[in-house]
Design an enzyme around this catalytic site. Structure first.
Site, short mmCIF file in Angstrom:
data_model
loop_
_atom_site.label_atom_id
_atom_site.label_comp_id
_atom_site.label_asym_id
_atom_site.label_seq_id
_atom_site.Cartn_x
_atom_site.Cartn_y
_atom_site.Cartn_z
CE LYS A 47 34.76 41.16 34.66
NZ LYS A 47 35.78 40.09 34.76
CB ALA A 72 40.22 33.72 29.09
CG LEU A 75 39.19 43.13 31.58
CD1 LEU A 75 40.01 44.38 31.25
CD2 LEU A 75 39.11 42.94 33.09
CB CYS A 132 43.40 42.05 33.42
SG CYS A 132 42.30 40.82 32.69
N GLY A 219 42.05 30.20 42.54
CA GLY A 219 41.55 29.09 43.35
C GLY A 219 42.61 28.46 44.24
N GLY A 246 43.05 31.99 46.28
CA GLY A 246 42.69 30.65 46.76
C GLY A 246 42.10 30.59 48.15
N GLY A 267 37.80 35.28 46.35
CA GLY A 267 37.50 35.31 44.93
C GLY A 267 36.75 34.08 44.47
C1 FMN Z 1 36.04 34.65 36.79
C2 FMN Z 1 37.03 35.64 37.30
C3 FMN Z 1 37.01 36.97 36.87
C4 FMN Z 1 37.93 37.89 37.33
N1 FMN Z 1 37.85 39.20 36.91
C5 FMN Z 1 38.71 40.12 37.42
C6 FMN Z 1 38.61 41.51 37.09
O1 FMN Z 1 37.72 41.91 36.35
N2 FMN Z 1 39.50 42.37 37.63
C7 FMN Z 1 40.49 41.96 38.48
O2 FMN Z 1 41.28 42.76 38.96
N3 FMN Z 1 40.60 40.66 38.83
C8 FMN Z 1 39.74 39.73 38.33
N4 FMN Z 1 39.86 38.41 38.71
C9 FMN Z 1 40.90 38.02 39.66
C10 FMN Z 1 40.35 37.93 41.09
O3 FMN Z 1 39.87 39.19 41.50
C11 FMN Z 1 41.45 37.44 42.05
O4 FMN Z 1 42.52 38.35 42.03
C12 FMN Z 1 41.97 36.09 41.68
O5 FMN Z 1 40.93 35.27 41.23
C13 FMN Z 1 42.69 35.37 42.84
O6 FMN Z 1 41.86 35.11 43.92
P1 FMN Z 1 41.05 33.73 44.13
O7 FMN Z 1 42.03 32.61 43.94
O8 FMN Z 1 40.46 33.79 45.48
O9 FMN Z 1 40.01 33.69 43.05
C14 FMN Z 1 38.92 37.48 38.24
C15 FMN Z 1 38.96 36.16 38.67
C16 FMN Z 1 38.04 35.23 38.22
C17 FMN Z 1 38.12 33.81 38.72
#
Ligand code: FMN
Ligand code: FAD
Ligand code: FAD
Ligand code: FMN
Ligand code: FES
Ligand code: FES
Lengths: 304, 263, 304, 263
Positions: A47, A72, A75, A132, A219, A246, A267
């Protein structure tokens, strides 16, 4: 066939396999250790860590959308000190790369986290979150301007010999511009995509659903958009790309590799199925065996 | 220990038009489940929603091989869950979260359940009947929902049943019936689960009467395992941190720790 | 309650209700006339018209993704002449606004279509497509630069008194910039969003699925992204916004109105359910009655 | 006229592991359907894929109240369709597309169906049996799929049955059996439906022997009603336009109009 070689080099770091888990979706690793040995992964991205603890945004912080998740979180994290004391020891004990996602409200915040961890033996790399969408002060600004992204990465480059990965925002006209800028500034790799800016409104009340009003979409819904951006950027940069957005199955992961990703990151799928990353890793290995791909590197970018 | 398991659906019983009682074979989860804990449930692969859905554990069979869930159809996830057929495999993650405090010997506890909120309280009664002294109130909006409480465990507690509209049982809110009990005698603890407005009201009653009170919250959850920080609950100054997380710090909270104004 | 007033003014054009159907997803209207009286809609936006017929891209041209549809039709259309002769008479005979979506490879193409139809009584408005992601020559370029978007709209503004609607690309860092530019240049309204750039790769072959390699993503998957862009842009411009992107139900449409859209447009949903636009219109009326909203205008942008 | 209707599922019969025969009540579509036409099918609201799925009409009941569909489970849409229960409502749009040309009196027609491609040919045989002179070849990969052809209409045509691996019927491809028939006597027309490679081979045979040939194509479709221009089929110079649209100009095409190299 013998076991395929799945290892990948990212900067001076060798990942034993290309499956990482994305920042913010895997806690600090131990949350998943009841489900499988998380040390089997190629790497764990933490995180986002900021110098001081952050409380995060008011709830609701997440809402499901068609095939997607809007978040949202803002952080929320325990801050650098507690991270080092409480979270890092577990991660450091694993046989996997530990990648610290770094965020902040200004250059100094990034500097502080990277400098403090620059020589920490439990940390293998930094993922610099310049993208972010859920904090107002900074983050996204670095990610939408090549000049400020480049300045930030250049500054951090001087602070550490460890691998630096710049995490790009997809919310730009041309992500290649930023990718080239951070590559020139010394980033060893690029990770993309972070979430797409989105929002949800409650039709009954007419009000935004998220406490923060807007959020970031992740996603399966964004998979085609992420694939496209990686396909496009991989034509323009030489540094390896860590692809995400995703990924839910081994087939998805393989598509990202064909599009141009040297490694992939899981993710939202971790939130849906806590064993997702393991299943994807197993599936990628099976895929390589079935297709007689002896080295995963052989298919990177082969969709071009 | 948390488990990720494919559980066989053993029974799927219609309770009301939109409520079902599911019995699932999952010895690992059944063995470790405590009242107030929940499971993340999925019955779909591709043809369904994205996230798993959190459901309270409503009970465990005597042989600790099966868990029971009570589910109300409110949207696409619960619709898919409730249309699973006997023999189908259901994906469960659990047991998750922190449950209610174990009763101490002789502790007098009042439970207040609103509608399906009775589910975790029923598990509490099942598990701890005899450990403490339990008095239960269960409320529903109207008579149609009363069959939720038509359950051997709930009956055995001699629960007071209410309906908002008086079509069955005592007329009035759960909180009215709870207040009547409280007027008779103050318990050592109140435990409650139900709709948000009801929990808020129960918390206010407990605060006013200075009685310890635990509530099981229903917040929007993504992962259910503490990985996403999505399930933030605004906490009072006393708690020391602005937010707690329903899936790991809860879903059961000491009601006075919650910042009910912000929530 | 009496019937709510659903009418909306867009430039000098009054739509009898706020439900339009999006370019490229409703053919030329008659394709849907077996299913309901398409004249009941607020307006029909035609498939993009170019001066000469265009054959379109090689197949496959569409592929379903999670809750989305990727398309790369490539502006296949019969050309201006055949449009006037074969398609327009049917549309002109309907009691609904006829909005011609205009596309081209350069300014001249747009000019030609608008000039030719400037005085045609069957045409009520032009939607200027400066945002098609699927043709290489032009389109998207106008949509990503405020200067060229402004020049194009300014030029077309001189050619017609009919309502001009600029259709924006969502594939930019800040759509407000373009929105402000086209508003200043004389656009009466803005429609957004067009599709998001995306692609699909076949994991088995490693090759792109679409004949055109990349395409545009539409459908429920993009709804949160579209809502966000409309919410954001509506803070910056005074001209009405026609909102679209994944609208599938009346509740979706209402959310777009709360976000800031004066009218809504149904796209991909028409392909899924040919009666979608009618059902959405009926549902919006019911919503207004249930909520005692006497004029739909009262809730535009109320999520702010 | 095209209809958008909720049709009641009357029968759902297992043909093979992954194939089902569905009987649906839909008098409007049944009354107007012609062999070679198809319907767009949906059995889901929220919990399913985005697009409806195109399925050929395999037959119409004698009273013209019901249509029959033969469906193979290959992905999430067909999986959802095939798991619909008797009594469920299925959303249909149709009849869509252009079917096969009606036979002329005495016309000798050979039909070649590969696997479930036999469905529209079966409807052709059902409708036109007697109008022309029909000889049918049906081929499957292996014996497990042969029960597809275990159908009264197909049987009544005395169809030659083949399997690629010879586990049942004649060993060899559909095209081998077709060639044998053609060697005996040239028909007026060949009509074919099946996998892409098979259609391409049939088209080549027809071209070489200069026999008129119609094929029913299986292309990726979105709307099925001519609205999206998604279903482009590359055409030969003779056709006059670079692309035709499978959902309105087809799915049945004169095989020599198709640019098989580009397709
Ligand atoms: C609940 C949640 C929290 C996230 N927190 C961060 C974060 O703290 N720092 C960051 O660089 N990306 C964060 N992301 C983005 C993910 O690391 C990733 O880049 C993004 O979700 C796309 O991948 P996915 O579709 O497989 O989830 C977060 C995503 C989600 C869903
Ligand atoms: C710890 C916990 C225990 C629970 N125990 C039970 C139980 O025992 N039995 C039971 O029937 N339900 C229980 N719930 C609620 C259940 O999780 C939701 O009803 C379910 O997630 C809704 O999913 P859906 O897809 O059917 O609805 P959706 O289609 O997602 O939404 C339909 C409506 O429900 C609302 N909603 C969605 N998710 C939630 C949620 N988590 N909480 C409140 N409202 C929501 C939405 O805002 C929307 O208005 C519990 C929730 C939590 C957090
Ligand atoms: C005019 C027409 C008539 C048809 N008639 C029949 C029929 O009578 N019986 C029958 O079982 N099927 C028929 N099909 C094919 C059927 O439409 C597809 O199998 C179905 O759409 C696949 O959907 P899915 O969600 O199950 O698969 P998906 O999950 O979408 O995809 C699974 C696999 O099938 C492929 N696929 C998806 N759609 C199509 C398509 N339209 N054509 C070919 N491959 C596809 C995908 O590329 C993927 O490899 C017909 C298709 C057309 C165009
Ligand atoms: C098959 C298809 C064809 C399209 N063709 C056009 C077009 O010709 N001109 C245009 O401006 N937009 C075109 N679009 C974009 C839509 O008009 C609309 O902006 C977009 O699909 C988002 O709305 P939706 O999610 O409701 O479909 C097309 C979209 C689809 C799916
Ligand atoms: S739901 Fe993810 S941390 Fe609680
Ligand atoms: S599938 Fe839409 S035009 Fe044919």
């Amino acid at each position: 066939m013998n076991k395929p070689d799945l290892s990948v080099k990212i900067g001076n770091l060798t990942l034993k396999n290309p499956v990482l888990v994305s920042s913010g979706t895997f806690g600090y690793g131990w949350e998943f250790s009841d489900f499988y040995d998380v040390g089997m992964l190629g790497g764990i991205v933490t995180k986002a860590i900021t110098p001081l603890p952050r409380p995060g945004n008011p709830p609701p912080r997440t809402i499901e959308t068609p095939a997607g998740l809007l978040n949202a979180i803002g952080l929320e994290n325990c801050g650098l000190e507690a991270f080092i004391k409480e979270k890092l020891p577990f991660l450091g004990g694993l046989d996997t790369a530990v990648i610290v996602n770094v965020a902040g409200a200004g250059e100094d915040d990034y500097d502080k986290v990277v400098s403090e961890l620059a020589d920490n033996k439990d940390v293998d790399a930094f993922e610099i979150n310049i993208s972010c969408p859920n904090v107002k002060e900074g983050g996204i600004e670095f990610g939408t301007s090549p000049a400020s992204a480049s300045r930030l990465i250049g500054k951090l480059r001087k602070k550490t010999k460890k691998t630096i990965i710049a995490k790009l925002s997809p919310n730009v006209t041309d992500p290649s511009e930023i990718a080239i800028a951070v590559e020139d500034a010394g980033s060893d790799a690029i990770s993309m995509v972070n979430t797409f800016r989105g929002m949800a409104i409650d039709a009954e009340t007419g009000r935004p659903v998220l406490g923060n009003v807007t959020g970031g979409l992740s996603g399966p819904a964004i998979k085609p958009l992420a694939l496209y951006q990686i396909y496009r950027v991989s034509l323009k940069v030489k540094t390896p790309i860590i692809g995400m957005g995703g990924i839910t199955s081994a087939a998805d992961a393989i598509e990202f590799v064909y599009a141009g990703a040297a490694a992939v990151s899981v993710g939202t799928a971790n939130l849906v199925n806590p064993a997702a990353a393991k299943e994807i890793l197993d599936g990628m290995e099976e895929y390589c065996i079935r297709k007689e791909i002896s080295n995963i590197g052989d298919i990177i970018g082969k969709a071009h | 220990m948390k488990y990720l398991k494919k559980a066989k659906l053993i029974e799927n019983t219609v309770i009301t038009d939109d409520c079902r009682r599911l019995k699932l074979e999952c010895p690992e989860i059944a063995a470790e489940a405590a009242p107030g804990q929940f499971v993340q449930v999925r019955t779909w692969d591709e043809n369904g929603p994205l996230l798993s859905r959190p459901i309270s554990i409503a009970g465990v069979s005597n042989d600790r091989k099966h868990i029971e869930l009570w589910v109300r159809i409110v949207g696409k996830g619960t619709k898919a869950i409730c249309s699973a057929g006997v023999g189908d495999e259901v994906t469960l993650t659990g047991p998750l979260g922190n449950g209610f405090k174990r009763p101490e010997a002789g502790e007098l506890i009042y439970t207040a359940g609103g509608s399906l909120g009775a589910a975790p309280l029923r598990f509490f009664a099942q598990r701890f009947c005899g450990c403490g002294d339990l008095k239960c109130v269960c409320g529903a909006a109207t008579a149609c929902d009363m069959s939720i409480f038509d359950d051997p465990v709930i009956k055995s507690t001699g629960a007071v049943l209410t309906t908002d509209d008086g079509t069955m049982g005592k007329k009035g809110f759960v909180t009215d019936a709870l207040n009547e009990l409280l007027d008779e005698k103050a318990p050592d603890r109140i435990i409650a689960c139900g709709p948000h407005a009801m929990l808020k009201a129960v918390a206010a009653i407990a605060a006013e009467r200075r009685i310890k009170c635990e509530v099981s919250l229903d917040t929007y959850m993504s992962c259910g395992i503490g990985a996403c920080m999505g399930c933030a609950v605004p906490m009072s100054a006393e708690y020391g941190k602005p937010y707690a997380h329903a899936c790991t710090d809860g879903p059961v909270f000491d009601s006075k720790m919650i910042d009910w104004e912000a929530f």
